[in-house]
Design an enzyme around this catalytic site. Sequence first.
Site, PDB file in Angstrom:
ATOM      1  CB  ALA A 393      33.501  34.703  47.690  1.00  0.00           C
ATOM      2  CD  GLU A 420      35.238  37.774  46.348  1.00  0.00           C
ATOM      3  OE1 GLU A 420      35.876  37.305  47.305  1.00  0.00           O
ATOM      4  OE2 GLU A 420      35.700  37.851  45.202  1.00  0.00           O
ATOM      5  CG  HIS A 423      38.590  40.946  43.723  1.00  0.00           C
ATOM      6  ND1 HIS A 423      39.916  41.111  43.388  1.00  0.00           N
ATOM      7  CD2 HIS A 423      38.567  39.964  44.668  1.00  0.00           C
ATOM      8  CE1 HIS A 423      40.661  40.277  44.085  1.00  0.00           C
ATOM      9  NE2 HIS A 423      39.869  39.574  44.881  1.00  0.00           N
TER      10      HIS A 423
END
Length: 783
Positions: A393, A420, A423
């Site tokens: 990913a 993610e 992030h």
Amino acid sequence: MAAPAPRPPGLCCCRKGSAAGPEAPPAPPPPPEPPPPPDVASASSSQLFSLRHLHLGLELRPEARALAGCLVLELCALRPQPRALVLDVHPALHVLSASYRRAAAGEAPCSFAFSPAEAAAAAPAPLPPPPCPLPPPPCAPPCAAAPPSTATFLSAPCIAAGPLPSAAAPPGEPPAAPPPAAEPPPPLPLFAQPPCSACPLGFRVDPFTDYGSSLTVSLPAALQPHQPFQIIVRYTTADGPAIWWLDPELTYGNAKPFVFTQGHSVCNRSFFPCFDTPAVKCTYSATVKAPAGIQVLMSATQSTYLEEEGVYQFYMEYPVPAYLVALVAGDLIHADIGPRSRVWAEPCLLPTAISKLSGMVERWLTAAESLYGPYIWGRYDIVFLPPSFPIVAMENPCLTFIISSILESDEFLIIDVIHEVAHSWFGNAVTNATWEEMWLSEGLATYAQRRITTETYGAAFTCLETAFRLDALHRQMKLLGEDNPVSKLQVKLEPGVNPSNLMNLFTYEKGYCFVYYLSQLCGDPRHFDSFLRAYIEKYKFTSVVAQDLLDSFLNFFPELKEQCVESKAGLEFERWLNATGPPLAEPDLSQGSSLTRPVETLFKLWTTEPLDSAAAASSADLTKWRTFQTVLFLDRLLDGSPLPHEVIKKLSECYSSQLDSMNAEIRIRWLQIVVRNDYYPDLYKVRRFLENQMSRMYTIPLYEDLCTGTLKSFALEIFYQTQNQLHPNLRKTIQQILSQGLNPLPAIDTTAVTTDTPAMVLEDKVSEATNGAISLRDVNVSA
């Protein structure tokens, strides 16, 4: 230090054909050498300029597996009269021209014309040409005259100029045959207000490392500090590290071509010329033309489709580093899965993606916002990519890229998407300023991911997943050795070394352990959440170094600063950052004992002599276990391989049929056990698995194990039967694995290979490193 890349062949503007007329004057001197950049992975002169915005005009050409681009950089010089601008590029990217334009105050972003007819139709009434700060340099002499050891200096024609005239045929001779049709030129920028044309600049391309080159562009001598200007670069680029073209056969639908980009860490220099360093951020916009029926997406906060023109327009309103500019195009459709999220996938995959993620992403975003503040990027969309996607990913802002292969493994899907999501705060909003401190993104994102999973799935599940990852960290430590410099959090990146080599479990898990240690110093993780929220607010849209984080931490908790926690014996902050080896402290995972203890018990039963297979088989029902319990158990069996023959035989009798119906993360681990133990009765399952896999993460580990042991001939046979279904990059990697210790692999007509083809006769020796193999899956879990 990696050897420098071979010098690219000389290029010049005269290659299009010889023009009639007097001999061209000599080329102007090449631009001067700039000062060395602070980021050793970047050749750019980013420290001399302020990058305000970048515009991209892109035309996708799937039939040629090429992209034609026009880059418009909006810059200000930070010092008087800089003589040159240096950008990061790549040998796969071919620069055609570079030009300079004065930037008008407050003007709208430029648009792009994708054909000469569009440019002519959009051209305003002729105006007197503005005085050019730099006279157009004359055309360089033919490239053949350039010394082979010197980079050829390029003179770019003005971007508004037409093609060079053809030379007339001598009298009495038949006219020369017309030259072959050239590729259409890259897009042309269109400016809303004067000056409408740009002045050509000299430029050259030099080798830098094996992962990039440098583009040096001469600048006008009169350029003043803080005076806005634009640099326009027109180029084409084909298959490079950032751009992955897929033929229809490599997609699920087998109907349309597909392309995606992957910029992390230093790949986007093959996508567009840039300051390819995480220290530089800017907003960007893009106009993309694609063939009819191809959906285009980018990592942007705004997007529109102009149906009449057949172009997509994108705008990212927040500053991001170059590696987070991402594009994907193919047969993609979408469905909303929440108030600010949608999922994109090929039509045959969309129902599965909806069923796995509907309502879930909003739950995770809400939990993250409660911990770290508002989600600043607007939308959080996900696109599932074909199995050729090289990692699991990628956290591209507004549009997470994720490999579709993970859809069948629910718990891995949950963890990877939540990572993610994290992030969005740690890595995208606040970014590590250098690749030497990648843990500032990955370690903090891993910590935030586990705080989110604790809030949404409970502490026991989080501890189980953490135990699984820390097991993998210690496995990697055993392989590499505790003194290996890559185990430092602050890695010294030597010139020429690709930063992508630093993507390892130390970056994630040792970084996580340090962040977890800081949270424990606060006494309550909620206090540390408050600090991280303030840290994000202070540094969002900037790039930081470790000292920024640690100074902010001590200033936020003055009582800890008074206690000199940064100098606590054996746990000094400096030692955390610069010592090799395992983490100085690891988290307490006792809250996960209800899930990890059954794993430990079952593993002990299967590995204690004498084996009581009946007791082991009856002690646990793997069909009722969580995925992370099963993979933790299988990983520990892998660590203990080769196992006694009686043990592997009983394991197969007990579990092999059950595991056949489980997800790929479980099946690949069992098949690795089969291979590492040379258990021939189950080898047919290895063949069947590899015949149906096109993903790097599910093929590379098995091929590595097959070639480490005694089964290389078996691996070669499978590869020659399946290679046509693999992406060329993956095919090359597997060929390298198969070729280790052998002569180069022969070219074979794969259309003639059948299942009856005998195994190739090879001189195989049992490797002494049979027990030392480590799955790449354990190293690069995601970006």
